[in-house]
Motif scaffolding. Structure first.
Motif, PDB file in Angstrom:
ATOM      1  N   SER A 116      46.253  38.630  37.403  1.00 26.48           N
ATOM      2  CA  SER A 116      46.868  40.437  36.781  1.00 26.48           C
ATOM      3  C   SER A 116      45.285  40.814  36.789  1.00 26.48           C
ATOM      4  N   LEU A 117      45.157  41.930  37.158  1.00 26.70           N
ATOM      5  CA  LEU A 117      44.543  42.459  37.413  1.00 26.70           C
ATOM      6  C   LEU A 117      43.800  43.284  35.914  1.00 26.70           C
ATOM      7  N   PRO A 118      42.337  42.548  35.504  1.00 25.49           N
ATOM      8  CA  PRO A 118      42.349  43.293  33.798  1.00 25.49           C
ATOM      9  C   PRO A 118      42.697  44.286  33.494  1.00 25.49           C
ATOM     10  N   GLY A 119      43.135  43.849  32.382  1.00 23.39           N
ATOM     11  CA  GLY A 119      44.090  45.000  31.603  1.00 23.39           C
ATOM     12  C   GLY A 119      45.366  45.628  31.503  1.00 23.39           C
ATOM     13  N   HIS A 120      45.687  44.753  32.627  1.00 20.54           N
ATOM     14  CA  HIS A 120      47.401  45.085  33.649  1.00 20.54           C
ATOM     15  C   HIS A 120      48.682  43.855  33.329  1.00 20.54           C
ATOM     16  N   GLU A 121      49.679  43.841  32.927  1.00 16.87           N
ATOM     17  CA  GLU A 121      50.481  43.303  32.981  1.00 16.87           C
ATOM     18  C   GLU A 121      51.586  43.405  34.656  1.00 16.87           C
ATOM     19  N   ASN A 122      51.312  41.885  35.030  1.00 20.57           N
ATOM     20  CA  ASN A 122      52.047  42.163  36.343  1.00 20.57           C
ATOM     21  C   ASN A 122      53.660  42.721  36.356  1.00 20.57           C
ATOM     22  N   GLU A 123      54.185  43.717  37.392  1.00 25.61           N
ATOM     23  CA  GLU A 123      55.732  44.587  36.908  1.00 25.61           C
ATOM     24  C   GLU A 123      55.649  44.218  38.300  1.00 25.61           C
ATOM     25  N   GLN A 124      56.810  43.711  39.077  1.00 25.81           N
ATOM     26  CA  GLN A 124      57.678  43.427  40.230  1.00 25.81           C
ATOM     27  C   GLN A 124      58.314  43.294  40.308  1.00 25.81           C
ATOM     28  N   ASP A 125      59.807  43.731  41.540  1.00 27.39           N
ATOM     29  CA  ASP A 125      61.122  43.472  41.294  1.00 27.39           C
ATOM     30  C   ASP A 125      61.287  42.047  41.813  1.00 27.39           C
ATOM     31  N   GLU A 126      60.304  41.828  42.722  1.00 31.04           N
ATOM     32  CA  GLU A 126      60.747  40.511  43.930  1.00 31.04           C
ATOM     33  C   GLU A 126      60.527  39.044  43.020  1.00 31.04           C
ATOM     34  N   PHE A 127      59.378  38.983  42.297  1.00 25.77           N
ATOM     35  CA  PHE A 127      59.035  37.825  41.763  1.00 25.77           C
ATOM     36  C   PHE A 127      59.013  37.620  39.772  1.00 25.77           C
ATOM     37  N   ASP A 128      59.377  36.074  39.859  1.00 24.56           N
ATOM     38  CA  ASP A 128      59.535  35.736  38.657  1.00 24.56           C
ATOM     39  C   ASP A 128      58.355  34.800  38.764  1.00 24.56           C
ATOM     40  N   CYS A 129      57.645  35.313  37.663  1.00 21.81           N
ATOM     41  CA  CYS A 129      56.702  34.140  37.098  1.00 21.81           C
ATOM     42  C   CYS A 129      56.486  34.120  36.579  1.00 21.81           C
ATOM     43  N   ASN A 130      57.405  32.527  37.066  1.00 22.59           N
ATOM     44  CA  ASN A 130      57.579  31.152  35.417  1.00 22.59           C
ATOM     45  C   ASN A 130      56.878  30.037  35.057  1.00 22.59           C
ATOM     46  N   ARG A 131      55.495  30.321  36.080  1.00 19.51           N
ATOM     47  CA  ARG A 131      54.358  29.467  35.889  1.00 19.51           C
ATOM     48  C   ARG A 131      53.003  30.129  35.847  1.00 19.51           C
ATOM     49  N   ALA A 132      51.948  28.739  35.670  1.00 18.24           N
ATOM     50  CA  ALA A 132      51.038  30.428  35.113  1.00 18.24           C
ATOM     51  C   ALA A 132      50.249  29.249  35.221  1.00 18.24           C
ATOM     52  N   LEU A 133      48.538  30.121  35.669  1.00 21.85           N
ATOM     53  CA  LEU A 133      47.559  29.125  35.757  1.00 21.85           C
ATOM     54  C   LEU A 133      46.725  29.285  34.640  1.00 21.85           C
ATOM     55  N   THR A 134      46.030  28.211  34.052  1.00 21.87           N
ATOM     56  CA  THR A 134      45.145  27.801  32.396  1.00 21.87           C
ATOM     57  C   THR A 134      44.345  27.309  32.480  1.00 21.87           C
ATOM     58  N   PHE A 135      43.336  27.650  31.859  1.00 20.08           N
ATOM     59  CA  PHE A 135      41.998  26.902  31.778  1.00 20.08           C
ATOM     60  C   PHE A 135      42.098  25.284  31.020  1.00 20.08           C
ATOM     61  N   ASP A 136      42.245  24.519  30.977  1.00 19.76           N
ATOM     62  CA  ASP A 136      42.078  23.467  29.748  1.00 19.76           C
ATOM     63  C   ASP A 136      41.709  22.178  30.571  1.00 19.76           C
ATOM     64  N   ALA A 137      41.029  21.361  28.916  1.00 20.57           N
ATOM     65  CA  ALA A 137      40.241  20.677  29.444  1.00 20.57           C
ATOM     66  C   ALA A 137      39.721  20.377  30.720  1.00 20.57           C
ATOM     67  N   GLY A 138      38.128  22.037  31.054  1.00 17.33           N
ATOM     68  CA  GLY A 138      37.538  21.960  32.287  1.00 17.33           C
ATOM     69  C   GLY A 138      38.568  21.381  33.990  1.00 17.33           C
ATOM     70  N   LYS A 139      39.517  22.377  33.302  1.00 19.04           N
ATOM     71  CA  LYS A 139      40.119  22.642  34.661  1.00 19.04           C
ATOM     72  C   LYS A 139      41.060  23.474  34.912  1.00 19.04           C
ATOM     73  N   TRP A 140      41.393  24.167  36.070  1.00 22.70           N
ATOM     74  CA  TRP A 140      42.655  25.006  36.324  1.00 22.70           C
ATOM     75  C   TRP A 140      43.940  23.870  36.145  1.00 22.70           C
ATOM     76  N   ILE A 141      44.863  24.312  35.201  1.00 21.24           N
ATOM     77  CA  ILE A 141      46.340  23.519  35.872  1.00 21.24           C
ATOM     78  C   ILE A 141      47.859  24.170  35.647  1.00 21.24           C
ATOM     79  N   LEU A 142      48.499  23.876  36.658  1.00 19.12           N
ATOM     80  CA  LEU A 142      49.781  24.946  36.110  1.00 19.12           C
ATOM     81  C   LEU A 142      50.353  24.778  34.637  1.00 19.12           C
ATOM     82  N   GLN A 143      50.745  25.320  34.047  1.00 12.80           N
ATOM     83  CA  GLN A 143      52.163  25.829  32.918  1.00 12.80           C
ATOM     84  C   GLN A 143      52.750  25.685  32.712  1.00 12.80           C
ATOM     85  N   ASN A 144      54.559  25.807  32.902  1.00 13.99           N
ATOM     86  CA  ASN A 144      55.640  26.109  32.771  1.00 13.99           C
ATOM     87  C   ASN A 144      55.214  27.736  31.667  1.00 13.99           C
ATOM     88  N   VAL A 145      55.874  28.659  32.298  1.00 12.50           N
ATOM     89  CA  VAL A 145      55.975  29.658  31.071  1.00 12.50           C
ATOM     90  C   VAL A 145      57.405  29.832  30.792  1.00 12.50           C
TER      91      VAL A 145
END
Length: 383
Positions: A353-382
């Motif tokens: 996600s570029l700064p200040g913008h939300e993703n808007e795509q017809d082709e993709f379903d962003c059902n997971r996200a990379l988040t920073f937790d406990a000092g590392k980057w992990i995948l979480q369901n959205v």
């Protein structure tokens, strides 16, 4: 006129449709390779003499022409790729053995070829050079049916004809031969009254045969009927023998014989076929034998092949499902960049996600996200 207005029968392909077409192209080309076909990529434009060699008047009328600013010669934007591939086989590869070639690319037509057809088809096809036997024709027909099966198209009808029937009839009557082009058009439209009028002075045998051709349509039993009503000319009998043998070789469930379906008559030299499917008004694929096209390139070779329009075929497929994707924030953190690279290396779609913008795509379903937790980057369901 608005700047965004496109010419008639020319259209953009938007993301979801483009992905559907491209995935289909890859599947079909991969399948061609399993049969031993080698991919070639002819140029979009050539000198007109080369481009139209052996293609007939119909292709001439369908070809856009322009003047080459370097040589001053007339060039054409290809309306079909078959002649180009024949040139490659005859002049560039120059092999003595059987050669299997395939291709995929855009072609351009001056007018649409049928109802709702685009003037910019995306043509894909396959050709066999060097074998005159019906085994090559059978392989080509098997291949086109396999393509449609890979596209999950059902209720396919293979419609077969043979140019040898009409050519043998015309060779038997000089008056009929003099009207070849007119007869071709009338038979193609099955215009019996006009055929009856035009053939008044033909020999009775040839006239009766020409009147019979438009009604000789149906399953394989039509071949037996044709033997009974058509004159016992050698060319006619050979053509019917080849059709009958090819139907048995192909083994397709739904084959029809139409002895007046002469599209491509001036171009082909033997068996011709069209493939029809529910939902499309035009043939989804066309093919047949064309043994003489290579002559103008200095090397006549037996040849047979087929082509289809990927854009037409893709219309039959359901809308493409959205692909699972991962949303990631924008950032320069080395750990984040490494994690994104790792996920993409595993084949995952990661969209930052570029700064200040939300993703808007017809082709993709962003059902997971990379988040920073406990000092590392992990995948979480959205949601």
């Amino acid at each position: 006129m608005p700047n965004w207005l496109l010419p008639e029968n020319i259209a953009d392909i938007l993301p979801s449709e483009a992905r559907k077409i491209e995935e289909l192209r890859r599947v079909l080309l991969d399948n061609f390779r399993l049969y031993g076909y080698e991919l070639v990529m002819p140029p979009m434009l050539e000198y007109i003499e080369s481009l139209l060699t052996g293609a007939g008047q119909d292709m001439d009328l369908r070809t856009f022409k322009l003047v080459d600013q370097i040589s001053g010669r007339t060039m054409g934007l290809r309306a079909d790729m078959t002649t180009q591939v024949a040139r490659i086989d005859a002049h560039l590869l120059n092999r003595r053995t059987v050669t299997r070639l395939c291709y995929a690319g855009s072609v351009l037509h001056t007018k649409p070829s049928g109802l709702h057809a685009t003037r910019e088809p995306l043509q894909i096809g396959a050709e066999i050079y060097g074998h005159a036997g019906l085994e090559a024709d059978a392989e080509i027909q098997e291949l086109v049916l396999a393509c449609l099966a890979l596209a999950h198209v059902k209720d396919v009808r293979l419609d077969m004809c043979h140019v040898g029937v009409l050519r043998a009839l015309l060779a038997a009557d000089p008056l009929a031969k003099a009207e070849e082009n007119t007869l071709y058009a009338l038979l193609e439209s099955k215009d019996l009254p006009s055929i009856d009028k035009l053939s008044q002075n033909f020999s009775p045998e040839v006239r009766a045969a020409l009147m019979a051709l438009p009604v000789l349509y149906g399953d394989i039993s039509i071949i037996k009927k044709a033997r009974a009503v058509l004159p016992a000319l050698e060319g006619v009998q050979t053509a019917l023998d080849e059709l009958e043998h090819l139907v048995r070789l192909t083994g397709a469930a739904h084959v029809t014989i139409d002895l007046a379906d002469l599209r491509g008559y001036h171009y082909h030299s033997g068996v011709m076929f069209n493939v029809f499917v529910p939902g499309l008004p035009n043939a989804v694929a066309r093919g047949g034998r064309y043994d003489h096209v290579g002559e103008a390139f200095g090397r006549s070779r037996p040849a047979t092949g087929f082509s289809l329009d990927l854009r037409e075929l893709a219309r039959l497929l359901p809308s493409a499902e959205r692909k699972d994707a991962i949303r990631a924030p924008w950032g320069s953190d080395p750990a984040l960049r490494a994690k994104i690279a790792e996920l993409r290396g595993e084949g995952e779609i990661v969209i930052q996600s570029l700064p200040g913008h939300e993703n808007e795509q017809d082709e993709f379903d962003c059902n997971r996200a990379l988040t920073f937790d406990a000092g590392k980057w992990i995948l979480q369901n959205v949601g």
